[in-house]
Every structure is written in structure tokens, then in C-alpha cells.
Design an enzyme around this catalytic site. Structure first.
Site, PDB file in Angstrom:
ATOM      1  N   HIS A 268      -2.512  -9.671  -6.296  1.00  0.00           N
ATOM      2  CA  HIS A 268      -1.680 -10.069  -6.959  1.00  0.00           C
ATOM      3  C   HIS A 268      -1.331  -9.075  -8.147  1.00  0.00           C
ATOM      4  CE1 HIS A 268       0.948 -13.111  -8.702  1.00  0.00           C
ATOM      5  NE2 HIS A 268       0.193 -14.019  -9.389  1.00  0.00           N
ATOM      6  N   HIS A 307       4.645  -8.359   0.960  1.00  0.00           N
ATOM      7  CA  HIS A 307       4.760  -9.407   0.100  1.00  0.00           C
ATOM      8  C   HIS A 307       4.800 -10.893   0.935  1.00  0.00           C
ATOM      9  CE1 HIS A 307       6.158 -12.288  -3.149  1.00  0.00           C
ATOM     10  NE2 HIS A 307       5.853 -11.396  -4.117  1.00  0.00           N
ATOM     11  N   ASP A 363       5.000  -3.774  -7.665  1.00  0.00           N
ATOM     12  CA  ASP A 363       4.011  -3.201  -8.241  1.00  0.00           C
ATOM     13  C   ASP A 363       3.851  -1.770  -7.892  1.00  0.00           C
ATOM     14  OD1 ASP A 363       2.789  -5.092  -9.663  1.00  0.00           O
ATOM     15  OD2 ASP A 363       1.894  -5.829  -8.006  1.00  0.00           O
TER      16      ASP A 363
HETATM   17  N1  ACO Z   1      -0.543  -2.262   3.954  1.00  0.00           N
HETATM   18  C1  ACO Z   1      -0.861  -2.300   5.321  1.00  0.00           C
HETATM   19  N2  ACO Z   1      -0.706  -3.524   5.973  1.00  0.00           N
HETATM   20  C2  ACO Z   1      -0.209  -4.514   5.383  1.00  0.00           C
HETATM   21  C3  ACO Z   1       0.040  -4.688   4.032  1.00  0.00           C
HETATM   22  C4  ACO Z   1      -0.211  -3.432   3.243  1.00  0.00           C
HETATM   23  N3  ACO Z   1       0.034  -3.497   1.987  1.00  0.00           N
HETATM   24  N4  ACO Z   1       0.415  -5.832   3.766  1.00  0.00           N
HETATM   25  C5  ACO Z   1       0.208  -6.476   4.737  1.00  0.00           C
HETATM   26  N5  ACO Z   1      -0.216  -5.759   5.889  1.00  0.00           N
HETATM   27  C6  ACO Z   1      -0.287  -6.266   7.335  1.00  0.00           C
HETATM   28  C7  ACO Z   1      -1.622  -7.122   7.381  1.00  0.00           C
HETATM   29  O1  ACO Z   1      -2.765  -6.416   7.730  1.00  0.00           O
HETATM   30  C8  ACO Z   1      -0.878  -7.936   8.495  1.00  0.00           C
HETATM   31  O2  ACO Z   1      -1.302  -7.332   9.783  1.00  0.00           O
HETATM   32  P1  ACO Z   1      -1.414  -7.694  11.384  1.00  0.00           P
HETATM   33  O3  ACO Z   1      -0.514  -8.749  11.497  1.00  0.00           O
HETATM   34  O4  ACO Z   1      -1.593  -6.806  12.180  1.00  0.00           O
HETATM   35  O5  ACO Z   1      -2.942  -8.612  11.002  1.00  0.00           O
HETATM   36  C9  ACO Z   1       0.586  -8.244   8.556  1.00  0.00           C
HETATM   37  O6  ACO Z   1       0.938  -6.950   7.563  1.00  0.00           O
HETATM   38  C10 ACO Z   1       0.803  -9.430   7.387  1.00  0.00           C
HETATM   39  O7  ACO Z   1      -0.048  -9.349   6.267  1.00  0.00           O
HETATM   40  P2  ACO Z   1      -0.870 -10.562   5.601  1.00  0.00           P
HETATM   41  O8  ACO Z   1      -1.688 -10.342   4.910  1.00  0.00           O
HETATM   42  O9  ACO Z   1      -1.041 -11.767   6.908  1.00  0.00           O
HETATM   43  O10 ACO Z   1       0.578 -11.227   4.408  1.00  0.00           O
HETATM   44  P3  ACO Z   1       0.205 -12.118   3.338  1.00  0.00           P
HETATM   45  O11 ACO Z   1       1.489 -12.689   3.088  1.00  0.00           O
HETATM   46  O12 ACO Z   1      -0.855 -12.806   3.415  1.00  0.00           O
HETATM   47  O13 ACO Z   1      -0.077 -10.951   2.195  1.00  0.00           O
HETATM   48  C11 ACO Z   1      -0.086  -9.434   0.249  1.00  0.00           C
HETATM   49  C12 ACO Z   1       0.722 -10.529   1.186  1.00  0.00           C
HETATM   50  C13 ACO Z   1      -1.263 -10.196  -0.166  1.00  0.00           C
HETATM   51  C14 ACO Z   1       0.887  -9.328  -0.716  1.00  0.00           C
HETATM   52  C15 ACO Z   1      -0.496  -8.421   1.355  1.00  0.00           C
HETATM   53  O14 ACO Z   1       0.888  -7.678   1.636  1.00  0.00           O
HETATM   54  C16 ACO Z   1      -1.103  -7.425   0.430  1.00  0.00           C
HETATM   55  O15 ACO Z   1      -2.159  -7.337   0.333  1.00  0.00           O
HETATM   56  N6  ACO Z   1      -0.507  -6.068  -0.170  1.00  0.00           N
HETATM   57  C17 ACO Z   1      -1.074  -5.172  -0.879  1.00  0.00           C
HETATM   58  C18 ACO Z   1      -1.285  -5.617  -2.274  1.00  0.00           C
HETATM   59  C19 ACO Z   1      -0.256  -5.897  -3.216  1.00  0.00           C
HETATM   60  O16 ACO Z   1       0.677  -4.920  -3.165  1.00  0.00           O
HETATM   61  N7  ACO Z   1      -0.022  -6.974  -3.891  1.00  0.00           N
HETATM   62  C20 ACO Z   1       1.138  -7.193  -4.794  1.00  0.00           C
HETATM   63  C21 ACO Z   1       1.995  -8.255  -4.164  1.00  0.00           C
HETATM   64  S1  ACO Z   1       3.170  -8.649  -5.322  1.00  0.00           S
HETATM   65  C22 ACO Z   1       2.544  -9.583  -6.724  1.00  0.00           C
HETATM   66  O17 ACO Z   1       1.614 -10.366  -6.615  1.00  0.00           O
HETATM   67  C23 ACO Z   1       3.003  -9.205  -7.716  1.00  0.00           C
END
Ligand code: ACO
Length: 436
Positions: A268, A307, A363
């Protein structure tokens, strides 16, 4: 007028039910009537991580994640970032409309006059370990403020609620600045009421021996824009915690501490700190392709990418990129920007990221600006929490005044043992499995 309904047939009983559809949702409680018999509890929904559950009605922040739209109370974020101050936007979030000149002057005056910390709060903070993480200090100090304002417990009294809202918005920059100065071993700087919200924060961070701190106007405006962009984001993890903790009628200081704790996680608000670590790890523009390859092979994530809601470019990331250029005109270019731009370019052209609709989020660029401004990465999430306080409080107030809301209390699907026979201590064998 006929109502939209969802007709469902339960294959267990062959019975059909008509569930009203309103605002594109069915009510989870309407499923409860679907039973196999009188001793059946009734059907529930299973939605770990709230992937498809609306937990409230809200009129604060609107997001269309597919189209990359973010609006506060109907006002596009781009317009607010261009024309407003952060406190004007905080007023909008909390009261529903942009303030008149008079209302704004009064609001700014009120916030300005609540910026001082109680001396016991200051002393409390002085006792943190010299290298305490600023987010840990922020969370603990927010909670500790509950002990200074015990009347805050009276959450059903609207004027009392407003007083605590003003205190929290006014004091969070003071706590943040103190946590920063503490980590450097510098004495606390008291607020300066002549300065704007962002300028005063800069004063409390960076004033040394000069009689009056003068903020660089470009930096102050950049900080104010960053505050506007981070002010609210509808039902995100920390807003949900604010509502959930507040739903038990905990006071706003304790609820805000819980929300700030949720914000601190790397998935987050903690992601901005992780982005900088990642850019350091990558090292240079040339090393980006190899890093992206590793991510695609399942070794970690691209921090600052992806996201839950945005499946398009995060509109805040666009404004932050623009703001970064203004800041770099003053501070000089942060060399990490080149690595970040290359990372974005490569990721946006890559099948893996295109298929999963992974775009830079808020971010991704914010940390690069913060670093250019002179902040250590440990402070980045604190900088996120300052403006988000306005959003948390708007969400909290909306929850408390919503007649449909009650204490937040999800259900579970039981996966444990049926009732077991008690085994006396002396007769128990070793654990068959490792503890979870
Ligand atoms: N890098 C690489 N792969 C990713 C990323 C990433 N940053 N984010 C998601 N994916 C992939 C996942 O591995 C998944 O792949 P799969 O379908 O092969 O399993 C797919 O994309 C979907 O991802 P989920 O994790 O299911 O998406 P979710 O909506 O649950 O998570 C989140 C969203 C937590 C923001 C995620 O994208 C992440 O961890 N990003 C990196 C951390 C980040 O930047 N967080 C800040 C968010 S903005 C905020 O809170 C202010």
C-alpha cells in the site's frame, strides 16, 4: 417502474429467487433467504480481499479505473491539482463542496491554530529509539493522542467530531516533522502560523538557526500538489481500516492510527519506499531489461506498478511526473528518474505487463521527487499519510453518519475441526504438523 432483478435457481432445491438489483449490486443479505431447510443458515458470499464487494455507499471519491479517472466530490483531480491548495481540497473532501473565500480563510485559520503538539506528545516522541522508523513513530503518536484528547471518544457529537478532525489534519505534519528531526537528532521546530500548510511543514522539517524559514515556492507548491493527489482514494486498504476500526466507535485518533498502520505496508503506502530501494537495486538504465526479465520469471514485483482498481495509467502518476520536472528545475535531476523512465518504457511495451494491465501507480514517481527534495526513503510513507488523513476522516465521518452502517464484522467459512475430545496435557503427542 419495474425493478431490475436477478433470478437465481438453487439447484439443491430447484427453488427460484428474485433478488433486486440496485446500483449494479445485489444485497448480500438477500442471499440469506436461499436455504436448503429451516436449519440452514442461508447462502453467504465468499470474497477474500474484497475483490467484488461494495462495503458502503460513498459520495467522496470516484474512480473509473478502466478510464484512468479520479474525482473528489465530482471534481477531476487534474483540475484540483492545478487550481487548489491542499487545505481547500481537504475542505472539499470533508464538507462536500469547495469552500467560498470566507469559508476557506476560516478553515485555514482554524487548521493553522491547531498545529502545535502538546508538550507531552513532544516528550513522548523524544523517547523513541534514535533510529526508529518514522512510520512507527507516526502510528504510535497518533494512538497516543487519544490519551490527550479523551473527549474525542464522544464520536456522536458533530461539533466535537469536527474539532478532532481539525486537530488531526493540523497536527499530523507536526508529528511527521518531529519524527524526521528525531531521526536526525535535531531539535523540534515549532509551527509558524504565518506560513501555508506545506510551507509550515517545510519549516518544521528544515529550519535550522535562521530567524525565519523561507520556503522555496516551487518546492512548496510541489509538496502541496503531492498532498492533493494523495488526499483520498475511496475504499482502499487504509480507508477500509479507518472505517472498520471506527465502526466499533473507537475514537478518531485510534482509528487513524490503525489506518496509518495499514498504509505502512509495502503493498500500500509503503510502496514508494520500496520503489526507491528497487531503483537502487537496478542501479542503471542499462540494467532495466534484466530486472524486468527477473520480475516476469516470478522473482518479485515491479514496485510502483499495478493497482487493484486502475487498469489504465493512474491519473496521479501523470501529474506527479509533471511535478517532478518542476522540482528538478530547482534541485537538479535525480539520476534515478532515467532508470524509472526506462523501466516504465520497457514495462509498458512488454506483453506480460500489457496483458495484466499493469501501469505505474502513484508511488512510482513520488519517491523520486521526495528524494530530490532531500527526504530519506523511510519518510516517504509518512508524506503519504499527512494528506491521507483528510481522506480517512472524510470516510470515517461518512461511515458514522450512514444509517445503514453497523460494526464491521465479516463472516468466515469454517475449515477447522469438528468438536474434539479434550486430551489432558500429559497424554498429548507431538504436533503432527508444523504450527501455522
Ligand atoms: N509487478 C509484476 N507483476 C505484478 C505486479 C507488479 N507490480 N502487480 C501485479 N502483478 C501481477 C500478479 O503477479 C498477477 O499475475 P498472475 O495473474 O500471473 O498471477 C497479476 O499481475 C494480478 O495481480 P494481483 O496481485 O492479483 O493484483 P491485486 O489487485 O491483488 O494487487 C497490488 C494490486 C497490490 C497494487 C499489486 O499490483 C502490487 O503488489 N503492486 C506492487 C506494489 C505497489 O506498487 N503498491 C502500491 C499500490 S498504490 C497504493 O496503494 C497507494
Amino acid at each position: 417502474m419495474s425493478q431490475d432483478v436477478l433470478n437465481v435457481t438453487d439447484s439443491r432445491t430447484n427453488q427460484t429467487y428474485s433478488l433486486p438489483i440496485e446500483n449494479g449490486t445485489i444485497r448480500a443479505m438477500d442471499l440469506r433467504q436461499i436455504k436448503t431447510g429451516s436449519d440452514d443458515f442461508g447462502l453467504m458470499t465468499y470474497d477474500p480481499a474484497f475483490m467484488n464487494t461494495a462495503s458502503c455507499r460513498s459520495s467522496i471519491t470516484f474512480i473509473d479505473g478502466d478510464r484512468g479517472i479520479l474525482q473528489y466530490r465530482g471534481n477531476p483531480i487534474e483540475v484540483l491539482a492545478e487550481h487548489c491548495s491542499f487545505l481547500e481540497v481537504a475542505y472539499l473532501l470533508l464538507f462536500g463542496d469547495l469552500p467560498t473565500q470566507h469559508e476557506l480563510a476560516e478553515w485555514v485559520g482554524e487548521i493553522t491554530h491547531h498545529t502545535m503538539l502538546h508538550e507531552t506528545t513532544k516528550r513522548f516522541m523524544e523517547n523513541f529509539r534514535y533510529n526508529a522508523h518514522p512510520m512507527g513513530m507516526l502510528v504510535s503518536t497518533l494512538a497516543a493522542m487519544s490519551t490527550i484528547y479523551p473527549e474525542a471518544r464522544n464520536i456522536h457529537d458533530a461539533p466535537n467530531r469536527l474539532l478532532q478532525i481539525k486537530r488531526l489534519i493540523a497536527k499530523i505534519p507536526s508529528i511527521a516533522a518531529m519524527s524526521y528531526r528525531h531521526s536526525l537528532g535535531f531539535p523540534y521546530v515549532y509551527p509558524d502560523n504565518d506560513l501555508s500548510y506545506a510551507e509550515n511543514f517545510m519549516n518544521m522539517l528544515w529550519k535550522m538557526v535562521e530567524p525565519k524559514y523561507v520556503a522555496n515556492p516551487v518546492m512548496a507548491r510541489a509538496l502541496d500538489i503531492l498532498f492533493i493527489l494523495h488526499a483520498d482514494h475511496e475504499q482502499n486498504c487504509s480507508a477500509n481500516v479507518m472505517r472498520s476500526a471506527g465502526s466499533s466507535h473507537a475514537d478518531p485518533y485510534l482509528s487513524a492510527a490503525a489506518a496509518a498502520a495499514a498504509l505502512s505496508g509495502p503493498l500500500h503506502g509503503g510502496a514508494n519506499e520500496e520503489v526507491l530501494k528497487m531503483l537502487d537495486e537496478i542501479g542503471s538504465k542499462e540494467a532495466v531489461p534484466a530486472y524486468v526479465k527477473r520480475v516476469k520469471e516470478g522473482h518479485g514485483k515491479l514496485m510502483g506498478f499495478g493497482h487493484r482498481v486502475y487498469k489504465n495509467y493512474d491519473p496521479r502518476a501523470k501529474i506527479i511526473k509533471w511535478t517532478a520536472e518542476r522540482v528538478f528545475e530547482v534541485t537538479g535531476r535525480n539520476p534515478k528518474l532515467d532508470t524509472a523512465l526506462e523501466l516504465e518504457r520497457i514495462a509498458l511495451e512488454d506483453e506480460y505487463f500489457i496483458k495484466r494491465k499493469l501501469y505505474p501507480n502513484v508511488d512510482f514517481y513520488s519517491g523520486i521527487i521526495y528524494q530530490a527534495m532531500g527526504f530519506k526513503p523511510e519518510m516517504f510513507t509518512v508524506l503519504f499519510a499527512i494528506p491521507r488523513m483528510a481522506g480517512w476522516l472524510a470516510q470515517w465521518q461518512e461511515m458514522l453518519t450512514d444509517d445503514e452502517q453497523k460494526i464491521s464484522r465479516p463472516r468466515q467459512i469454517w475449515t477447522g475441526h469438528a468438536t474434539r475430545e479434550f486430551i489432558p496435557l500429559a497424554k498429548r503427542g507431538p504436533l503432527a504438523t508444523t504450527p501455522r
